[in-house]
Scaffold this motif. Structure first.
Motif: not given
Length: 151
Positions: A111-121
Motif C-alpha cells: 500500500y505504501k508503494v502504491q501511494a508513491e505510484i499514485d503520487e507520481l501518476e
C-alpha cells in the motif's frame, strides 16, 4: 606489519560519530524534501521550469544580467524536478516492487508503494496537461516553423 586503524578509537567516540552521521543524513533528507517542496511551489511541472529557463536564456543572450542571475538559480532545480520519462521509469520500478511485496503478502508495504505510484501518476498527469495547454496556446510560423505563444 599490519596497522590497526581502530587503535585508540574508543567505543563512545564511535557511537558519537555514528550519531553525527545519522543526524547529518536526517538533515540532508530534510533539506532535499524542503528543496523539492519549494521547487514544486514555484514550478508545478518540470516543463514549466524548462519554459522559465528558455525564457531567461533568451533574455540573458540579449545581455539581461537579471536573467543571468535567474538562470543560476533555476538550473539546479533540474536536479530535483524529474521529467515525465524519469517519473514513468520510476513508476515501472515501483510497480515491480509492489508486485514483489504482494507476493510476499506484505500488504502494508504494498500500500505504501502504491501511494508513491499514485503520487507520481498524478504528477505525470499534471505534466502532460501543462504540455497540452502550452501547445494549444502556441501557433507555428508557416515560413520558419518556429512556435510563438498567442496569449
Amino acid at each position: 606489519e599490519e596497522q590497526d586503524f581502530n587503535e585508540g578509537l574508543e567505543i563512545p567516540d564511535a557511537r558519537r560519530t555514528l550519531a553525527y552521521v545519522k543526524s547529518t543524513d536526517q538533515l540532508l533528507n530534510e533539506i532535499c524534501e524542503t528543496t523539492i517542496a519549494n521547487a514544486r511551489k514555484e514550478f508545478l511541472t518540470r516543463e514549466a521550469l524548462e519554459d522559465a529557463i528558455n525564457m531567461n536564456s533568451e533574455a540573458a543572450e540579449a545581455g539581461n544580467e537579471q536573467a543571468e542571475d535567474e538562470l543560476r538559480r533555476l538550473f539546479p532545480l533540474r536536479f530535483v524536478l524529474p521529467t515525465v520519462d524519469e517519473m514513468k521509469e520510476l513508476i515501472e520500478a515501483l510497480q515491480k516492487r509492489k508486485t514483489n511485496k504482494m507476493r510476499k503478502l506484505n500488504m502494508a508495504e504494498a500500500y505504501k508503494v502504491q501511494a508513491e505510484i499514485d503520487e507520481l501518476e498524478y504528477q505525470v498527469s499534471k505534466e502532460e496537461l501543462y504540455i497540452r495547454r502550452r501547445e494549444i496556446s502556441q501557433t507555428e510560423c508557416v515560413a520558419c516553423g518556429q512556435k510563438f505563444s498567442i496569449q
